[in-house]
Design a protein around this motif. Sequence first.
Motif, PDB file in Angstrom:
ATOM      1  N   ARG A  14       0.829  -1.205   0.000  1.00 31.37           N
ATOM      2  CA  ARG A  14       0.000   0.000   0.000  1.00 31.37           C
ATOM      3  C   ARG A  14       0.865   1.257   0.000  1.00 31.37           C
ATOM      4  O   ARG A  14       0.541   2.259  -0.649  1.00 31.37           O
ATOM      5  CB  ARG A  14      -0.953  -0.010   1.196  1.00 31.37           C
ATOM      6  N   ILE A  15       1.960   1.210   0.733  1.00 33.06           N
ATOM      7  CA  ILE A  15       2.894   2.349   0.739  1.00 33.06           C
ATOM      8  C   ILE A  15       3.468   2.565  -0.651  1.00 33.06           C
ATOM      9  O   ILE A  15       3.511   3.692  -1.162  1.00 33.06           O
ATOM     10  CB  ILE A  15       4.027   2.107   1.759  1.00 33.06           C
ATOM     11  N   GLU A  17       2.257   1.630  -3.568  1.00 32.74           N
ATOM     12  CA  GLU A  17       1.228   2.078  -4.515  1.00 32.74           C
ATOM     13  C   GLU A  17       0.925   3.563  -4.337  1.00 32.74           C
ATOM     14  O   GLU A  17       0.807   4.313  -5.317  1.00 32.74           O
ATOM     15  CB  GLU A  17      -0.039   1.240  -4.338  1.00 32.74           C
ATOM     16  N   ALA A  18       0.803   3.999  -3.092  1.00 32.19           N
ATOM     17  CA  ALA A  18       0.546   5.418  -2.830  1.00 32.19           C
ATOM     18  C   ALA A  18       1.732   6.269  -3.262  1.00 32.19           C
ATOM     19  O   ALA A  18       1.566   7.338  -3.876  1.00 32.19           O
ATOM     20  CB  ALA A  18       0.258   5.632  -1.340  1.00 32.19           C
ATOM     21  N   GLU A  21       1.847   6.754  -7.104  1.00 33.01           N
ATOM     22  CA  GLU A  21       0.892   7.752  -7.601  1.00 33.01           C
ATOM     23  C   GLU A  21       1.384   9.172  -7.328  1.00 33.01           C
ATOM     24  O   GLU A  21       1.312  10.051  -8.204  1.00 33.01           O
ATOM     25  CB  GLU A  21      -0.476   7.537  -6.956  1.00 33.01           C
ATOM     26  N   LEU A  22       1.901   9.406  -6.125  1.00 30.53           N
ATOM     27  CA  LEU A  22       2.353  10.749  -5.762  1.00 30.53           C
ATOM     28  C   LEU A  22       3.642  11.128  -6.498  1.00 30.53           C
ATOM     29  O   LEU A  22       3.773  12.253  -7.000  1.00 30.53           O
ATOM     30  CB  LEU A  22       2.555  10.835  -4.255  1.00 30.53           C
ATOM     31  N   GLU A  35       3.071  13.064   3.731  1.00 32.66           N
ATOM     32  CA  GLU A  35       1.920  12.963   2.828  1.00 32.66           C
ATOM     33  C   GLU A  35       1.687  11.515   2.415  1.00 32.66           C
ATOM     34  O   GLU A  35       0.541  11.058   2.343  1.00 32.66           O
ATOM     35  CB  GLU A  35       2.146  13.839   1.598  1.00 32.66           C
ATOM     36  N   ILE A  36       2.766  10.796   2.137  1.00 36.54           N
ATOM     37  CA  ILE A  36       2.630   9.390   1.747  1.00 36.54           C
ATOM     38  C   ILE A  36       2.041   8.595   2.907  1.00 36.54           C
ATOM     39  O   ILE A  36       1.116   7.789   2.722  1.00 36.54           O
ATOM     40  CB  ILE A  36       3.997   8.810   1.325  1.00 36.54           C
ATOM     41  N   THR A  39      -1.630   9.356   3.261  1.00 34.61           N
ATOM     42  CA  THR A  39      -2.416   8.750   2.189  1.00 34.61           C
ATOM     43  C   THR A  39      -2.707   7.284   2.478  1.00 34.61           C
ATOM     44  O   THR A  39      -3.794   6.777   2.201  1.00 34.61           O
ATOM     45  CB  THR A  39      -1.665   8.872   0.843  1.00 34.61           C
ATOM     46  N   VAL A  40      -1.732   6.592   3.048  1.00 32.69           N
ATOM     47  CA  VAL A  40      -1.884   5.168   3.347  1.00 32.69           C
ATOM     48  C   VAL A  40      -2.629   4.944   4.662  1.00 32.69           C
ATOM     49  O   VAL A  40      -3.145   3.859   4.921  1.00 32.69           O
ATOM     50  CB  VAL A  40      -0.493   4.484   3.400  1.00 32.69           C
ATOM     51  N   THR A  61      10.098   1.990  -5.176  1.00 33.85           N
ATOM     52  CA  THR A  61       8.988   2.209  -6.112  1.00 33.85           C
ATOM     53  C   THR A  61       9.438   1.958  -7.547  1.00 33.85           C
ATOM     54  O   THR A  61       8.763   1.262  -8.317  1.00 33.85           O
ATOM     55  CB  THR A  61       8.453   3.645  -5.963  1.00 33.85           C
TER      56      THR A  61
END
Length: 212
Positions: A14-15, A17-18, A21-22, A35-36, A39-40, A61
């Motif tokens: 999940r980290i 993936e977020a 995107e960012l 922020e990451i 988001t998670v 990533t």
Amino acid sequence: MVRTSAAEVSARDRILEAAEELFARRGYAGVGISEIAETVGLSKSSLFHHFRTKAQLHAATVERILSEIDLQLTRSLAQGGSATERLDRWVDLLIDLLARTPAHARVLLRALFEDEELAGDIDERREADDATRRILQQVSNVLRDGMAQGEIRAANIPHTLQSLIGIVVYHFASGDFGDEIVGASIFDPREVERRKREVKAFLHHGLVVSKS
């Protein structure tokens, strides 16, 4: 061997993936670790349990994207066939991967420009570099085989690789500009299929030796 629990794997994914995107939207410098985490739905300390620094998270990533491409490419090339058939399958596979996850191409393209900012001795960075080398080597081998068999015209392989990266990866990183040029979303399934046809036609005219 250290075992990772299913919950930890899920949180790590999940980290990533977020983060993807960012980083795709704003690049490495434009994204904060807080922020990451927000988001998670994690605290910063929980995120740091998985990734010690933002640089490590960014490298992980990029590595995840490149490892997926590397794995799929290896499987595709293992099916054999002529150099042209293998090259066509590589184009189809890479376009499908980039079209399926729009952030992939932008993260990869941004990483090229942010290279100096991301320098450092990080395991994930080395793994990403290794995956890149394997991908380029496999495609180089296809081109070299085709040239040796007289199937693909003699060309400078490093420059050909640059051209392949440009016409495939850049296209899916071009965003609104690409949509405007194409006249539709570059991620529309019909445009994705058209992109495959156009790229392969371009390569066949430029690389493949005519049999007539």
